[in-house]
Motif scaffolding. Structure first.
Motif, PDB file in Angstrom:
ATOM      1  N   GLN A 210       9.432   8.554   6.797  1.00  0.00           N
ATOM      2  CA  GLN A 210       8.399   8.745   8.036  1.00  0.00           C
ATOM      3  C   GLN A 210       6.973   8.724   7.289  1.00  0.00           C
ATOM      4  O   GLN A 210       6.134   9.251   7.776  1.00  0.00           O
ATOM      5  N   ASN A 211       6.942   7.722   6.057  1.00  0.00           N
ATOM      6  CA  ASN A 211       5.804   7.592   5.439  1.00  0.00           C
ATOM      7  C   ASN A 211       5.032   6.125   5.883  1.00  0.00           C
ATOM      8  O   ASN A 211       5.182   5.272   5.351  1.00  0.00           O
ATOM      9  N   TYR A 212       4.868   6.271   7.332  1.00  0.00           N
ATOM     10  CA  TYR A 212       4.476   4.926   7.950  1.00  0.00           C
ATOM     11  C   TYR A 212       3.429   4.284   7.416  1.00  0.00           C
ATOM     12  O   TYR A 212       3.495   3.066   7.604  1.00  0.00           O
ATOM     13  N   PRO A 213       2.294   4.698   7.089  1.00  0.00           N
ATOM     14  CA  PRO A 213       1.162   3.944   6.533  1.00  0.00           C
ATOM     15  C   PRO A 213       1.712   2.999   5.235  1.00  0.00           C
ATOM     16  O   PRO A 213       1.375   1.834   5.204  1.00  0.00           O
ATOM     17  N   VAL A 214       2.456   3.494   4.482  1.00  0.00           N
ATOM     18  CA  VAL A 214       2.827   2.689   3.241  1.00  0.00           C
ATOM     19  C   VAL A 214       3.949   1.711   3.520  1.00  0.00           C
ATOM     20  O   VAL A 214       3.849   0.640   3.113  1.00  0.00           O
ATOM     21  N   ALA A 215       4.915   2.182   4.547  1.00  0.00           N
ATOM     22  CA  ALA A 215       5.740   1.096   5.068  1.00  0.00           C
ATOM     23  C   ALA A 215       5.178   0.016   5.888  1.00  0.00           C
ATOM     24  O   ALA A 215       5.417  -1.320   5.721  1.00  0.00           O
ATOM     25  N   LEU A 216       4.004   0.377   6.735  1.00  0.00           N
ATOM     26  CA  LEU A 216       3.220  -0.696   7.250  1.00  0.00           C
ATOM     27  C   LEU A 216       2.838  -1.941   6.136  1.00  0.00           C
ATOM     28  O   LEU A 216       2.826  -2.815   6.375  1.00  0.00           O
ATOM     29  N   GLU A 217       2.051  -1.357   4.749  1.00  0.00           N
ATOM     30  CA  GLU A 217       1.632  -2.052   4.015  1.00  0.00           C
ATOM     31  C   GLU A 217       2.804  -2.985   3.518  1.00  0.00           C
ATOM     32  O   GLU A 217       2.572  -4.095   3.105  1.00  0.00           O
ATOM     33  N   GLN A 243       4.079   0.400  13.703  1.00  0.00           N
ATOM     34  CA  GLN A 243       2.797   0.524  14.518  1.00  0.00           C
ATOM     35  C   GLN A 243       2.828   1.484  15.524  1.00  0.00           C
ATOM     36  O   GLN A 243       1.932   2.135  15.779  1.00  0.00           O
ATOM     37  N   LEU A 244       3.895   1.574  16.224  1.00  0.00           N
ATOM     38  CA  LEU A 244       4.098   2.401  17.187  1.00  0.00           C
ATOM     39  C   LEU A 244       4.192   3.840  16.729  1.00  0.00           C
ATOM     40  O   LEU A 244       3.715   4.871  17.478  1.00  0.00           O
ATOM     41  N   GLU A 245       4.858   4.175  15.701  1.00  0.00           N
ATOM     42  CA  GLU A 245       4.862   5.388  14.945  1.00  0.00           C
ATOM     43  C   GLU A 245       3.398   6.019  14.665  1.00  0.00           C
ATOM     44  O   GLU A 245       2.862   6.972  14.817  1.00  0.00           O
ATOM     45  N   LEU A 246       2.593   5.064  14.376  1.00  0.00           N
ATOM     46  CA  LEU A 246       1.138   5.255  13.986  1.00  0.00           C
ATOM     47  C   LEU A 246       0.322   5.174  15.092  1.00  0.00           C
ATOM     48  O   LEU A 246      -1.017   5.169  15.063  1.00  0.00           O
ATOM     49  N   LYS A 247       0.747   5.161  16.371  1.00  0.00           N
ATOM     50  CA  LYS A 247       0.060   5.211  17.639  1.00  0.00           C
ATOM     51  C   LYS A 247      -0.850   4.031  17.928  1.00  0.00           C
ATOM     52  O   LYS A 247      -1.751   4.166  18.718  1.00  0.00           O
ATOM     53  N   GLN A 248      -0.536   2.817  17.185  1.00  0.00           N
ATOM     54  CA  GLN A 248      -1.217   1.688  17.308  1.00  0.00           C
ATOM     55  C   GLN A 248      -0.420   0.655  18.534  1.00  0.00           C
ATOM     56  O   GLN A 248       0.177  -0.247  18.029  1.00  0.00           O
ATOM     57  N   HIS A 249      -0.516   1.134  19.735  1.00  0.00           N
ATOM     58  CA  HIS A 249       0.333   0.871  20.842  1.00  0.00           C
ATOM     59  C   HIS A 249       0.020  -0.617  21.051  1.00  0.00           C
ATOM     60  O   HIS A 249       0.937  -1.561  21.154  1.00  0.00           O
ATOM     61  N   ALA A 250      -1.406  -1.066  21.170  1.00  0.00           N
ATOM     62  CA  ALA A 250      -1.852  -2.450  21.576  1.00  0.00           C
ATOM     63  C   ALA A 250      -1.170  -3.346  20.590  1.00  0.00           C
ATOM     64  O   ALA A 250      -0.738  -4.608  20.781  1.00  0.00           O
ATOM     65  N   ALA A 251      -1.434  -3.213  19.241  1.00  0.00           N
ATOM     66  CA  ALA A 251      -1.017  -3.719  18.190  1.00  0.00           C
ATOM     67  C   ALA A 251       0.386  -4.004  18.069  1.00  0.00           C
ATOM     68  O   ALA A 251       1.256  -5.102  17.733  1.00  0.00           O
ATOM     69  N   ALA A 252       1.388  -2.993  18.319  1.00  0.00           N
ATOM     70  CA  ALA A 252       2.612  -2.851  18.278  1.00  0.00           C
ATOM     71  C   ALA A 252       3.143  -3.821  19.266  1.00  0.00           C
ATOM     72  O   ALA A 252       4.255  -4.559  19.113  1.00  0.00           O
ATOM     73  N   GLU A 253       2.736  -3.724  20.470  1.00  0.00           N
ATOM     74  CA  GLU A 253       3.268  -4.693  21.816  1.00  0.00           C
ATOM     75  C   GLU A 253       2.994  -6.057  21.380  1.00  0.00           C
ATOM     76  O   GLU A 253       3.923  -6.745  21.559  1.00  0.00           O
ATOM     77  N   ALA A 254       1.849  -6.422  20.609  1.00  0.00           N
ATOM     78  CA  ALA A 254       1.630  -7.847  20.313  1.00  0.00           C
ATOM     79  C   ALA A 254       2.539  -8.241  19.143  1.00  0.00           C
ATOM     80  O   ALA A 254       3.110  -9.333  19.297  1.00  0.00           O
TER      81      ALA A 254
END
Length: 283
Positions: A210-217, A243-254
């Protein structure tokens, strides 16, 4: 003598009259004071009864307040239990996903390897095995020309050993050691056939913890540096999940829609469609 007796008699009569007058005077006073005392007592009793009523009302109000507070606390407890269950389900799904991927990797590594490469060089999509089993394409080949970038360098025995150690930690559930190993590999060998896999599993090791920011990178680096890697579909899918876990819903859907569009018919596209469907239902 008679006069003396007469005076005494008159004196007695006077004394008796005075006593009678006093009795007549005190009698009405006593008659007047008695009803007032009774009224005071009645008033005092009424006041006490009223005080008891007020105390009873106050006690009832306090009980009602306590019941209301208990109901609110019960609702908060149920909400926390629901959130905890969601987190447990989410964590379980993540581990199941990771275990399934590792299981496919183990299954692939159990098959014969014509190039004689170690089992840990395989990936869920077979990208590493394909890269190490065949030489890099010629500089003038159509694939290299179309991509405009040189092919990754095949991993030698030293690279494979470093990658294998990190992957062994991942399989053993030691995600700290796994992430450290994959990072070291990427720093030492930034452009080999196993580097895309190292980026992917680095992202997975952080996603599972659940270290989502680093996983994103990690997923973004993989897609930026190796857009044509066989790990790209899975990396793009997990990028959307992150992105969903980071609440970036619009970016996640795209991102999830791009998985469906770029990789139709793949497992990644199927999972992306399923997640999009769940998002639509949630809305």
């Amino acid at each position: 003598m008679k006069q003396i007796l007469a005076k005494r008699f008159m004196a007695r009569i006077g004394t008796a009259g005075a006593i009678a007058s006093a009795v007549l005077f005190v009698g009405p006073l006593h008659a007047q004071n008695s009803p007032l005392s009774l009224a005071d007592r009645v008033a005092r009793l009424e006041q006490q009864a009223q005080n008891r009523d007020q105390s009873g009302t106050s006690l009832v109000n306090r009980l009602q307040q306590m019941q209301s507070q208990m109901q609110q606390m019960q609702g908060q407890i149920e909400e926390l239990q629901h959130q905890l269950q969601d987190l447990q389900d989410k964590g379980k799904a993540q581990y199941v996903d990771l275990d399934s991927r590792i299981g496919r990797l183990e299954h692939a590594s159990a098959s014969p390897n014509p190039a004689g490469q170690p089992a840990h060089a395989a990936s869920t999509g077979g990208a590493a095995a394909a890269a190490t089993a065949s030489p890099p394409p010629a500089a003038g080949s159509a694939s290299a020309a179309s991509q405009g970038t040189p092919a990754p360098t095949p991993a030698n025995a030293t690279m494979q050993a470093a990658y294998g150690a990190a992957f062994k930690s991942l399989r053993g559930g030691d995600y700290v050691a796994a992430s450290r190993g994959f990072r070291d590999y990427i720093q030492k060998y930034p452009d080999t056939s196993l580097t895309p896999n190292a980026f992917y599993w680095l992202g997975e090791s952080y996603y599972v913890t659940q270290n989502y920011p680093v996983a994103l990178e990690a997923f973004q680096h993989l897609l930026a540096q190796f857009p044509d890697s066989e790990k790209a579909p899975d990396a793009r899918l997990k990028l959307g999940y992150t992105q969903l876990e980071l609440k970036q819903h619009a970016a996640a859907e795209a991102t999830l829609k791009s998985v469906v569009a770029k990789y139709p018919g793949t497992k990644a596209a199927s999972l992306a469609q399923e997640r999009l469907r769940r998002l639509d239902q949630a809305h």
